[in-house]
Design an enzyme around this catalytic site. Structure first.
Site, PDB file in Angstrom:
ATOM      1  N   ARG A 163      63.320  18.868  40.005  1.00 22.75           N
ATOM      2  CA  ARG A 163      62.403  19.209  41.221  1.00 22.75           C
ATOM      3  C   ARG A 163      63.167  18.925  42.326  1.00 22.75           C
ATOM      4  O   ARG A 163      63.277  17.925  42.768  1.00 22.75           O
ATOM      5  CB  ARG A 163      60.938  18.425  41.407  1.00 22.75           C
ATOM      6  N   LYS A 185      53.791  15.270  27.244  1.00 26.97           N
ATOM      7  CA  LYS A 185      53.625  16.603  26.755  1.00 26.97           C
ATOM      8  C   LYS A 185      54.869  17.074  25.732  1.00 26.97           C
ATOM      9  O   LYS A 185      54.242  17.476  24.315  1.00 26.97           O
ATOM     10  CB  LYS A 185      54.497  17.535  27.935  1.00 26.97           C
ATOM     11  N   LYS A 237      62.501  13.111  33.738  1.00 33.78           N
ATOM     12  CA  LYS A 237      62.225  13.852  35.104  1.00 33.78           C
ATOM     13  C   LYS A 237      63.185  13.722  36.261  1.00 33.78           C
ATOM     14  O   LYS A 237      63.223  12.475  36.232  1.00 33.78           O
ATOM     15  CB  LYS A 237      60.918  14.720  35.544  1.00 33.78           C
ATOM     16  N   SER A 297      62.022  30.650  32.334  1.00 32.96           N
ATOM     17  CA  SER A 297      61.259  29.224  30.423  1.00 32.96           C
ATOM     18  C   SER A 297      59.548  29.686  31.852  1.00 32.96           C
ATOM     19  O   SER A 297      58.150  29.575  30.831  1.00 32.96           O
ATOM     20  CB  SER A 297      60.925  27.981  30.605  1.00 32.96           C
ATOM     21  N   THR A 320      55.412  29.322  29.744  1.00 26.54           N
ATOM     22  CA  THR A 320      54.763  28.493  30.484  1.00 26.54           C
ATOM     23  C   THR A 320      53.455  29.150  30.244  1.00 26.54           C
ATOM     24  O   THR A 320      52.614  28.456  30.296  1.00 26.54           O
ATOM     25  CB  THR A 320      55.169  27.854  31.325  1.00 26.54           C
ATOM     26  N   ALA A 329      50.569  25.630  41.734  1.00 24.92           N
ATOM     27  CA  ALA A 329      51.388  25.070  42.904  1.00 24.92           C
ATOM     28  C   ALA A 329      52.077  23.207  42.795  1.00 24.92           C
ATOM     29  O   ALA A 329      52.469  23.067  41.432  1.00 24.92           O
ATOM     30  CB  ALA A 329      50.994  25.248  44.036  1.00 24.92           C
ATOM     31  N   MET A 330      51.655  22.676  43.162  1.00 26.10           N
ATOM     32  CA  MET A 330      52.260  21.369  43.614  1.00 26.10           C
ATOM     33  C   MET A 330      51.045  20.519  43.327  1.00 26.10           C
ATOM     34  O   MET A 330      49.441  20.716  42.829  1.00 26.10           O
ATOM     35  CB  MET A 330      52.379  20.971  44.378  1.00 26.10           C
ATOM     36  N   ASN A 377      51.933  19.795  36.881  1.00 25.87           N
ATOM     37  CA  ASN A 377      52.214  18.705  36.735  1.00 25.87           C
ATOM     38  C   ASN A 377      51.103  18.039  38.091  1.00 25.87           C
ATOM     39  O   ASN A 377      50.666  17.677  38.513  1.00 25.87           O
ATOM     40  CB  ASN A 377      53.386  18.733  36.490  1.00 25.87           C
TER      41      ASN A 377
END
Length: 364
Positions: free
Chosen positions: A62, A86, A98, A164, A168, A255-256, A278
């Site tokens: 990110r 996940k 991440k 992806s 998703t 979004a966020m 997320n």
């Protein structure tokens, strides 16, 4: 050495470190957290490896203009833990990890910076595999691929499986259908109004699927260009300054994260919440607020697993057809989770966690 997350404080001058945090569960130990910087390119990055029980940690990078390093650290720790769950619930042999790059991708991103970042990924020797996320795309991953072997989601011309976002979005769509079946007795979204918050890579693809299913869509995004694209390509979509408090049947946060708070939940009219973002819950208490109001929430790490399934398939050479079939199984997974939650009188989040933790326990 295990990194326990037991205390967090946003005031960096108080010297509260990652070993002393309290905003994470006691069982949320991270295996490794690494900070990187490259002054020549301006790179400042953090890679968090949460758990490698099922395999090497995989998670996107990110690129975001965090307010400070504390905010970036909090985000990467939450996101990496989410990736562990996940992967477990998606049935792929990957761990949770991440990465975040601190900065504005619109002004700071360069090939030199991406290559410097990729060289740092390479130093981890395959314990972490990167992919795309907010602020990064397949073109960026192609650049990273010049300096690391541990990247997935590159363009097909570069040997990857490509963007992806479509997979998703497909997973979110099927998760939404499962929730619709639980709430209204039919998986069809025809005649329903869906508020899509975030019309970027995944949101745009989700809008396409929703319209094809007969739903009405209201969309919002902080990025004017993203909304202009939607307005141009889908004239039937209503553009709005916000959708979370709008009169919609389904709220789709794409979004966020952390948009679901005690305050925002009080204003929500939607009966179903399912999206690609997320960490949608600002804190775990929010899910209780949703349940009290009879709102079905599909745990985010279940709904948005399609992209992970795609890149996991890329590593194994799985055909596009088989990847799609596995992504479509998110429908059945959500049905199972909601059934367990209803039968046992627990929240959907707890039901999903139990499924993931059972697989992790068996592997350990």
């Amino acid at each position: 050495m295990t990194l326990t997350a037991e205390r967090y404080d946003t005031e960096l001058h108080r010297n509260v470190g990652v070993f002393e945090r309290t905003d994470f569960p006691a069982d949320s130990a991270h295996e490794q957290v690494t900070f990187f910087q490259d002054p020549a390119t301006g790179l400042k990055a953090i890679i968090a490896i949460h758990d490698t029980t099922l395999g090497p940690a995989l998670g996107g990078t990110r690129y975001y203009p965090y307010a400070d390093e504390a905010a970036a650290l909090k985000d990467v720790l939450r996101l990496s833990r989410g990736m562990t769950y996940k992967s477990a619930i998606a049935g792929v042999d990957l761990g949770g990890g991440k990465a975040v790059i601190i900065g504005d991708p619109a002004t700071g991103k360069s090939e030199a910076l991406l290559e410097a970042y990729a060289r740092f990924v390479q130093t981890l020797g395959g314990r972490y595999i990167t992919a795309g996320d907010v602020g990064t795309n397949s073109d960026d991953l192609d650049v990273m691929g010049r300096a690391t072997d541990y990247v997935v989601g590159c363009n097909t011309a570069a040997g990857g499986s490509g963007d992806s976002a479509p997979m998703t979005a497909l997973g979110v769509f099927h998760g939404m259908r499962a929730a619709a079946q639980a709430k209204w007795g039919s998986p069809s979204l025809a005649g329903r109004t869906v508020g899509v918050e975030g019309a970027g890579k995944v949101g745009y693809q989700l809008i396409k699927l929703l319209l094809a299913d007969g739903a009405s869509v209201v969309a919002t995004d902080v990025n004017a260009a993203a909304l202009e694209r939607v307005a141009r390509d889908y004239r039937e979509v209503t553009i709005a300054p916000a959708v979370i408090d709008r009169a919609v049947d389904v709220y789709a946060p794409c979004a966020m994260g952390a948009t679901l708070t005690g305050e925002s939940v009080a204003a929500i009219t939607a009966e179903v919440i399912c999206g690609a973002a997320n960490n949608q819950l600002a804190d775990t208490a929010v899910e209780h607020d949703l349940a009290d109001r009879g709102i079905i929430w599909v745990p985010d790490y279940v709904a948005n697993g399609g992209g992970l399934i795609q890149v996991a398939g890329e590593r194994l050479g799985t055909s596009t057809k088989d990847v799609r079939t596995q992504v479509e199984k998110i429908f059945a997974t959500v049905v199972q989770i909601l059934d367990v939650a209803k039968r046992e009188g627990i929240l959907a989040g707890a039901a999903a966690d139990a499924v993931a933790e059972t697989r992790l326990a068996a592997a350990r």
